[in-house]
Design a protein around this motif. Sequence first.
Motif, PDB file in Angstrom:
ATOM      1  N   VAL A   1      27.710   9.893  68.017  1.00  0.00           N
ATOM      2  CA  VAL A   1      28.092  11.700  68.616  1.00  0.00           C
ATOM      3  C   VAL A   1      27.063  12.406  68.264  1.00  0.00           C
ATOM      4  CG1 VAL A   1      29.389  12.785  69.807  1.00  0.00           C
ATOM      5  CG2 VAL A   1      30.251  10.088  70.100  1.00  0.00           C
ATOM      6  N   GLU A   2      27.557  12.953  66.753  1.00  0.00           N
ATOM      7  CA  GLU A   2      27.254  13.414  65.278  1.00  0.00           C
ATOM      8  C   GLU A   2      25.852  13.830  65.540  1.00  0.00           C
ATOM      9  OE1 GLU A   2      29.320  12.834  62.180  1.00  0.00           O
ATOM     10  OE2 GLU A   2      31.104  13.358  62.606  1.00  0.00           O
ATOM     11  N   VAL A   3      24.888  12.525  65.213  1.00  0.00           N
ATOM     12  CA  VAL A   3      23.308  11.960  65.602  1.00  0.00           C
ATOM     13  C   VAL A   3      22.917  12.253  66.516  1.00  0.00           C
ATOM     14  CG1 VAL A   3      21.435  11.181  65.267  1.00  0.00           C
ATOM     15  CG2 VAL A   3      23.507  10.790  63.472  1.00  0.00           C
ATOM     16  N   LEU A   4      23.280  12.272  67.844  1.00  0.00           N
ATOM     17  CA  LEU A   4      22.912  12.739  69.162  1.00  0.00           C
ATOM     18  C   LEU A   4      23.562  14.134  69.915  1.00  0.00           C
ATOM     19  CD1 LEU A   4      24.608   9.126  71.232  1.00  0.00           C
ATOM     20  CD2 LEU A   4      21.969  10.090  70.731  1.00  0.00           C
ATOM     21  N   ALA A   5      24.053  14.588  69.295  1.00  0.00           N
ATOM     22  CA  ALA A   5      24.036  15.902  69.540  1.00  0.00           C
ATOM     23  C   ALA A   5      23.477  17.147  68.584  1.00  0.00           C
ATOM     24  CB  ALA A   5      25.230  16.136  69.080  1.00  0.00           C
ATOM     25  N   ARG A   6      23.284  16.641  66.952  1.00  0.00           N
ATOM     26  CA  ARG A   6      21.991  17.061  66.502  1.00  0.00           C
ATOM     27  C   ARG A   6      20.551  16.919  66.815  1.00  0.00           C
ATOM     28  NH1 ARG A   6      24.718  15.363  62.118  1.00  0.00           N
ATOM     29  NH2 ARG A   6      22.846  13.658  61.207  1.00  0.00           N
ATOM     30  N   ILE A   7      20.289  15.162  67.602  1.00  0.00           N
ATOM     31  CA  ILE A   7      18.918  16.273  68.595  1.00  0.00           C
ATOM     32  C   ILE A   7      19.083  16.828  69.442  1.00  0.00           C
ATOM     33  CG2 ILE A   7      17.499  14.085  69.238  1.00  0.00           C
ATOM     34  CD1 ILE A   7      18.672  11.935  67.792  1.00  0.00           C
TER      35      ILE A   7
ATOM     36  N   VAL B   1      24.934  22.589  65.613  1.00  0.00           N
ATOM     37  CA  VAL B   1      26.187  21.366  67.010  1.00  0.00           C
ATOM     38  C   VAL B   1      27.782  22.168  67.290  1.00  0.00           C
ATOM     39  CG1 VAL B   1      26.894  19.509  66.643  1.00  0.00           C
ATOM     40  CG2 VAL B   1      25.027  19.789  65.192  1.00  0.00           C
ATOM     41  N   THR B   2      27.233  22.029  68.949  1.00  0.00           N
ATOM     42  CA  THR B   2      28.684  23.040  69.447  1.00  0.00           C
ATOM     43  C   THR B   2      28.973  21.556  69.846  1.00  0.00           C
ATOM     44  OG1 THR B   2      26.944  23.118  71.162  1.00  0.00           O
ATOM     45  CG2 THR B   2      26.825  25.003  69.673  1.00  0.00           C
ATOM     46  N   GLU B   3      30.421  22.114  70.376  1.00  0.00           N
ATOM     47  CA  GLU B   3      31.481  22.080  71.828  1.00  0.00           C
ATOM     48  C   GLU B   3      30.385  21.184  72.657  1.00  0.00           C
ATOM     49  OE1 GLU B   3      34.598  20.037  70.438  1.00  0.00           O
ATOM     50  OE2 GLU B   3      33.995  20.947  68.736  1.00  0.00           O
ATOM     51  N   LEU B   4      29.350  21.880  72.974  1.00  0.00           N
ATOM     52  CA  LEU B   4      29.477  21.491  74.209  1.00  0.00           C
ATOM     53  C   LEU B   4      27.905  20.309  74.148  1.00  0.00           C
ATOM     54  CD1 LEU B   4      28.791  22.024  77.256  1.00  0.00           C
ATOM     55  CD2 LEU B   4      26.650  23.278  76.554  1.00  0.00           C
ATOM     56  N   SER B   5      27.578  20.460  72.571  1.00  0.00           N
ATOM     57  CA  SER B   5      26.708  18.641  72.619  1.00  0.00           C
ATOM     58  C   SER B   5      27.339  18.149  72.502  1.00  0.00           C
ATOM     59  CB  SER B   5      25.226  19.885  71.232  1.00  0.00           C
ATOM     60  OG  SER B   5      25.902  20.282  70.165  1.00  0.00           O
ATOM     61  N   LEU B   6      28.199  18.195  71.118  1.00  0.00           N
ATOM     62  CA  LEU B   6      28.763  16.790  71.147  1.00  0.00           C
ATOM     63  C   LEU B   6      29.679  16.661  72.358  1.00  0.00           C
ATOM     64  CD1 LEU B   6      31.144  17.916  67.941  1.00  0.00           C
ATOM     65  CD2 LEU B   6      29.221  16.615  67.741  1.00  0.00           C
ATOM     66  N   ALA B   7      30.369  17.230  73.487  1.00  0.00           N
ATOM     67  CA  ALA B   7      30.788  16.558  74.556  1.00  0.00           C
ATOM     68  C   ALA B   7      29.196  16.225  75.373  1.00  0.00           C
ATOM     69  CB  ALA B   7      31.137  17.908  75.421  1.00  0.00           C
ATOM     70  N   ASN B   8      28.326  16.091  75.154  1.00  0.00           N
ATOM     71  CA  ASN B   8      26.894  15.418  76.070  1.00  0.00           C
ATOM     72  C   ASN B   8      26.748  14.725  75.189  1.00  0.00           C
ATOM     73  OD1 ASN B   8      26.494  18.364  77.714  1.00  0.00           O
ATOM     74  ND2 ASN B   8      25.161  18.991  76.360  1.00  0.00           N
ATOM     75  N   ALA B   9      27.160  14.464  74.163  1.00  0.00           N
ATOM     76  CA  ALA B   9      26.405  13.401  73.114  1.00  0.00           C
ATOM     77  C   ALA B   9      27.127  12.359  73.534  1.00  0.00           C
ATOM     78  CB  ALA B   9      26.970  13.242  71.627  1.00  0.00           C
ATOM     79  N   ARG B  10      28.593  12.709  73.367  1.00  0.00           N
ATOM     80  CA  ARG B  10      29.618  11.349  74.235  1.00  0.00           C
ATOM     81  C   ARG B  10      29.472  11.400  75.916  1.00  0.00           C
ATOM     82  NH1 ARG B  10      33.426  15.631  71.920  1.00  0.00           N
ATOM     83  NH2 ARG B  10      33.859  14.819  70.227  1.00  0.00           N
ATOM     84  N   GLU B  11      29.296  12.158  76.555  1.00  0.00           N
ATOM     85  CA  GLU B  11      29.542  11.502  77.968  1.00  0.00           C
ATOM     86  C   GLU B  11      28.212  10.703  77.911  1.00  0.00           C
ATOM     87  OE1 GLU B  11      27.999  13.533  82.512  1.00  0.00           O
ATOM     88  OE2 GLU B  11      28.216  14.811  80.418  1.00  0.00           O
ATOM     89  N   MET B  12      27.241  10.521  76.942  1.00  0.00           N
ATOM     90  CA  MET B  12      25.062   9.691  77.256  1.00  0.00           C
ATOM     91  C   MET B  12      25.640   8.441  76.525  1.00  0.00           C
ATOM     92  SD  MET B  12      22.627  12.915  75.567  1.00  0.00           S
ATOM     93  CE  MET B  12      21.274  11.169  75.933  1.00  0.00           C
TER      94      MET B  12
END
Length: 554
Positions: free
Chosen positions: A525-531, A537-548
């Motif tokens: 999740v953290e690596v995808l959010a950084r990509i 890294v924001t909560e939104l990008s973390l949420a996007n990563a979890r969704e993916m």
Amino acid sequence: MLSSLKIENVAVIEKAQAQFTAGLNVLTGETGAGKSILIDSINAILGNRTSRDLVRTGAAKACIWATFTDLSPRTRALLEEAGYEAEDELLLYREISAEGKGGCRINGMPATAAVLREIGGSLINIHGQHDSQSLTNPARHLALLDTFAQDQAQLEEYQTLYRRLIRVKRQMDALEMDETEKQRRIEVLQFQLQEIEEARLQPGEEEQLQARRRVLSHAQTIAQQLSAAHAALSGDDDAAGAADGLGAACGAMEQAAALDPDLQSLAEKLNEYYYGVRDLAEELAQRLESTDAEPGELDRIEERLDLIYRLRQKYGTDLEGVLAFADKARTELETIQTSQQQLEELAVQKQQLYQQAKQAAEMLTKARLAAFDALQGQLVEALTFLNMPGIRFVLQHSRGPLALAGQDSVEFYISANAGEDPKPLARIASGGELSRIMLALKSALADKDDIPTVIYDEIDTGVSGLAAGRIGEKLRQTSRGRQVLCITHTAQIAALADTHLLIAKQVEGSRTYTQIHPLDEQGRVEVLARIISGDHVTELSLANAREMLQQRRS
């Protein structure tokens, strides 16, 4: 498949180990983190050419280990053919020293890089970063088509006939010369042969003549010494010789032996010496008579040696070379004089070979065209899935003169947009389109081999969004039949991985270190959010990563 890779002292990697699984394995990391070093290490363990530049600065050597499981029948056969046991697990090892030397091992046993390379070719297929650009070179298209057609047996049969045809053509070219040149050559060869044959040379003759000349040049000195030796044995008017002295000694010993039988053996031995000296004196007298040379013999020897010298200057470094030149000239003269008959025979052979090669080339053409029909359907389907709808993929084909690869000239043309005529890939395909075309080609070709692992190094170059997601889905589909390793910078692809490895670089003191980290769910999740969002890294990008990741599981 590749189950593990261990690296020590390779470039910026001091020590690292990666575990791979079946399915889709994704490797991500910042640019320059060492992903290309990982590919270089795999290339090295497969026996490919490498250099000492791969060794980490300050280290004595670089070491690479790779473990493979679920070996294919082809790999097992290659191992047995090379003299290694085909076990359930295969361990390959390679080291490269700082001096440029190296060593290879297969299951702990010594091996050459050539054997490692042959076996490695059945284990992994690597698609490099620049392979997509190579698609713009039409010279590669025929080889790709042959790979898909699996026409290697037909191609080898044709090439055998073609090489025989070329050999006959070269023989004919060597025999064919205009009449003026032919006559000139005949006259030259005849003159050379006549000059050598009239000399009536004999092997070893020059050495014999030189030895005789040496004797004749010192005949007076030899005669004087022989005369002195003869006089010492036989005596002369002024003094008795050794033979006379031995004769007197023999008479004395015979009288003594008559009185003392124990002296008989000495008397007999002295008698043998006496007759031996007399025989030797007689032989010296005969040799002394033979030292008288025939009048003009030395002059004749000098003339003969001069003739041999001139022939050697023209035709060979020694007498044997002159005789060998004569044999060669005699053969060439005979060949030229009978060339017309040979030409007629070769012309018949050439025509027969041409017909056979032409027939084999035509069969090869049919196989290639039929293969393209099948390849075209697969490519259009795959490229449509990869967000290139309406694409047309055609083959520009023409027959030409016979060549080593056959009679076919081919080039892949595409039309990426409706209403446009197909054009060469180099003229209209963008980097992202080339990446997708290459992936579609690789997927089609993968079905034609039994290589269990395929590596894609940044196959997503030039693509993003929906196209990147489709590439990821295509890679995931491919991984159902074989292991796939993919280096990527795209979150859509990384999210679809069965195994996600992070390649990270850090600086400690004045040295750079690279490590490979397997990621758990939170790490992914953290690596995808950084990509997705970079350093912020924001909560939104973390949420996007979890969704993916959730979408992948569903």
